[in-house]
Design a protein around this motif. Structure first.
Motif, mmCIF file in Angstrom:
data_model
loop_
_atom_site.group_PDB
_atom_site.id
_atom_site.type_symbol
_atom_site.label_atom_id
_atom_site.label_comp_id
_atom_site.label_asym_id
_atom_site.label_seq_id
_atom_site.Cartn_x
_atom_site.Cartn_y
_atom_site.Cartn_z
ATOM 1 N N ALA A 160 6.561 -0.466 4.585
ATOM 2 C CA ALA A 160 8.138 -0.111 4.585
ATOM 3 C C ALA A 160 8.057 1.694 4.605
ATOM 4 O O ALA A 160 8.898 2.213 5.541
ATOM 5 N N ARG A 161 7.016 2.091 4.070
ATOM 6 C CA ARG A 161 7.060 3.664 4.261
ATOM 7 C C ARG A 161 6.813 4.061 5.657
ATOM 8 O O ARG A 161 7.483 4.937 6.294
ATOM 9 N N ALA A 162 5.700 3.460 6.366
ATOM 10 C CA ALA A 162 5.358 3.698 7.969
ATOM 11 C C ALA A 162 6.729 3.296 8.737
ATOM 12 O O ALA A 162 6.846 3.999 9.603
ATOM 13 N N ALA A 163 7.310 2.306 8.406
ATOM 14 C CA ALA A 163 8.432 1.732 9.307
ATOM 15 C C ALA A 163 9.567 2.897 9.098
ATOM 16 O O ALA A 163 10.202 3.131 10.348
ATOM 17 N N ALA A 164 9.595 3.509 8.154
ATOM 18 C CA ALA A 164 10.529 4.647 8.043
ATOM 19 C C ALA A 164 10.017 6.047 8.433
ATOM 20 O O ALA A 164 11.088 6.911 8.294
ATOM 21 N N GLY A 165 8.834 6.088 9.021
ATOM 22 C CA GLY A 165 8.374 7.355 9.679
ATOM 23 C C GLY A 165 7.564 8.246 8.531
ATOM 24 O O GLY A 165 7.299 9.139 8.872
ATOM 25 N N LEU A 166 7.262 7.293 7.368
ATOM 26 C CA LEU A 166 6.874 8.299 6.176
ATOM 27 C C LEU A 166 5.286 7.721 6.027
ATOM 28 O O LEU A 166 5.091 6.852 5.463
ATOM 29 N N THR A 167 4.684 8.335 7.004
ATOM 30 C CA THR A 167 3.220 7.696 7.115
ATOM 31 C C THR A 167 2.010 8.243 6.131
ATOM 32 O O THR A 167 2.351 9.227 5.648
ATOM 33 N N PRO A 168 1.038 7.496 5.813
ATOM 34 C CA PRO A 168 0.281 7.789 4.991
ATOM 35 C C PRO A 168 -0.385 9.128 4.846
ATOM 36 O O PRO A 168 -0.614 9.535 3.555
ATOM 37 N N SER A 169 -0.546 9.849 5.757
ATOM 38 C CA SER A 169 -1.268 11.260 5.939
ATOM 39 C C SER A 169 -0.333 12.216 4.980
ATOM 40 O O SER A 169 -0.548 13.076 4.398
ATOM 41 N N PHE A 170 1.139 11.789 4.908
ATOM 42 C CA PHE A 170 2.056 12.690 3.854
ATOM 43 C C PHE A 170 1.809 12.545 2.517
ATOM 44 O O PHE A 170 1.367 13.631 1.902
ATOM 45 N N TYR A 171 1.545 11.297 2.065
ATOM 46 C CA TYR A 171 1.354 11.135 0.548
ATOM 47 C C TYR A 171 0.140 10.765 0.051
ATOM 48 O O TYR A 171 -0.099 11.187 -1.119
ATOM 49 N N LYS A 172 -0.764 10.142 0.776
ATOM 50 C CA LYS A 172 -2.012 9.431 0.208
ATOM 51 C C LYS A 172 -2.825 10.818 -0.307
ATOM 52 O O LYS A 172 -3.314 10.993 -1.479
ATOM 53 N N PRO A 173 -3.120 11.991 0.591
ATOM 54 C CA PRO A 173 -3.693 13.048 -0.065
ATOM 55 C C PRO A 173 -3.338 13.667 -1.195
ATOM 56 O O PRO A 173 -4.091 14.412 -1.905
ATOM 57 N N ILE A 174 -2.176 13.350 -1.710
ATOM 58 C CA ILE A 174 -1.752 14.072 -3.039
ATOM 59 C C ILE A 174 -1.323 12.977 -3.879
ATOM 60 O O ILE A 174 -0.446 13.142 -5.037
ATOM 61 N N ALA A 175 -1.463 11.757 -3.716
ATOM 62 C CA ALA A 175 -1.447 10.686 -4.677
ATOM 63 C C ALA A 175 -2.422 10.882 -5.823
ATOM 64 O O ALA A 175 -3.350 11.348 -5.564
ATOM 65 N N SER A 176 -1.822 10.327 -7.027
ATOM 66 C CA SER A 176 -2.674 10.574 -8.388
ATOM 67 C C SER A 176 -3.621 9.243 -8.054
ATOM 68 O O SER A 176 -3.129 8.150 -7.440
ATOM 69 N N ILE A 177 -4.969 9.539 -8.509
ATOM 70 C CA ILE A 177 -5.806 8.263 -8.103
ATOM 71 C C ILE A 177 -5.823 7.579 -9.634
ATOM 72 O O ILE A 177 -5.936 7.897 -10.805
ATOM 73 N N ILE A 178 -5.659 6.162 -9.509
ATOM 74 C CA ILE A 178 -5.348 5.261 -10.760
ATOM 75 C C ILE A 178 -6.461 4.268 -10.636
ATOM 76 O O ILE A 178 -6.710 3.594 -9.669
ATOM 77 N N GLY A 179 -7.039 4.004 -11.906
ATOM 78 C CA GLY A 179 -7.921 2.628 -11.989
ATOM 79 C C GLY A 179 -9.299 3.291 -11.630
ATOM 80 O O GLY A 179 -9.859 3.876 -10.964
#
Ligand code: FE2
Ligand code: FE2
Length: 269
Positions: free
Chosen positions: A250-269
């Motif tokens: 849904a994020r990519a369909a809205a134009g928000l591709t993972p390159s925006f948020y994945k590198p600054i996401a917190s790593i869980i688990g």
């Protein structure tokens, strides 16, 4: 002379009566989208510092909010109340963005898009407030937290920061969690609430898409690269963590591709 968009947007934010606030939001949106009103004269001094709100709900710091259990009717009411509170925050934030947008040299379609969002946020609040009444309660009956407007105040003077934090962090988070919420609400048999959540989810996809579109546009105007600019703004203005799981589709369909948020996401688990 009849009021124009800038003044009406400010009136929406300032209005403490929530029926009048949402009426005014819907009426302004209809007039603007039908080209029955102009942009009006921008005046920095009249931008609101805080939105008008009724005396209730009582506002608590986010950490002090009572826990909710979706399986109990009481827990569900409190949950719908929390969602209504978020939508009300979105009404004020969006009309604040419309008012501020009037002061920028932006295409008219910028205002068209955010006025439409402002109309939909008012609709979302009303749907949830009406649902609370169907469940014999009302908006104001439970405590709520005051976090959203802080993001607004923090990014008030920077259009790129506002677009990064509100649609691309907070509303994008809505895309991650709403499908799960719909499933759980259906599982406990509350189909009326699930239907409202479906409507909200579909509208919010578009809000994130408008955010991504105008973020890129404004980066272009300011000769900035969208991805590193987004990441720097999130680090600077957003105190929480970007938490997976993400609704990448849904994020990519809205134009928000993972390159925006994945590198600054917190790593869980
Ligand atoms: Fe919404
Ligand atoms: Fe939204």
């Amino acid at each position: 002379m009849a009021k124009q968009l800038f003044e009406c947007a400010i009136d929406v934010v300032n209005e403490p009566d929530l029926v009048k606030k949402t009426d005014l939001a819907m009426d302004t949106a209809r007039k603007w989208l039908k080209r029955q009103m102009g942009k009006g004269r921008y005046d920095e001094q009249s931008l609101p510092e805080k939105p008008g709100r009724p005396e209730k709900p009582e506002l608590l710091p986010p950490g002090q909010m009572p826990k909710r259990n979706l399986r109990s009717v009481e827990g569900r009411k409190a949950h719908i109340h929390a969602l209504a509170h978020i939508e009300l925050g979105a009404v004020d934030l969006t009309w604040d963005l419309v008012a501020r947008g009037c002061g920028h040299n932006l295409p008219r379609s910028f205002l068209d898009n955010w006025v439409q969002v402002g109309l939909e946020e008012a609709k979302h609040f009303r749907l949830l407030a009406t649902r609370l009444e169907e469940l014999d309660t009302f908006y104001g009956a439970y405590p709520a937290h005051d976090g959203l407007w802080q993001s607004c105040a923090e990014t008030a003077h920077d259009l790129l920061a506002r677009l990064a934090i509100i649609p691309l962090v907070l509303e994008a988070r809505g895309l991650d969690i709403t499908p799960v919420m719909i499933e759980r609400t259906e599982a406990v048999g509350d189909l009326a609430t699930a239907k409202i959540l479906h409507t909200i989810y579909n509208d919010e996809k578009r809000h994130v898409a408008f955010g991504a579109k105008w973020f890129r546009y404004q980066c272009d105007v300011e000769h900035k690269q969208p991805v590193p600019t987004f990441q720097a703004l999130v680090r600077q203005h957003f105190r929480g963590a970007l938490k997976p799981p993400f609704n990448d589709k849904a994020r990519a369909a809205a134009g928000l591709t993972p390159s925006f948020y994945k590198p600054i996401a917190s790593i869980i688990g």
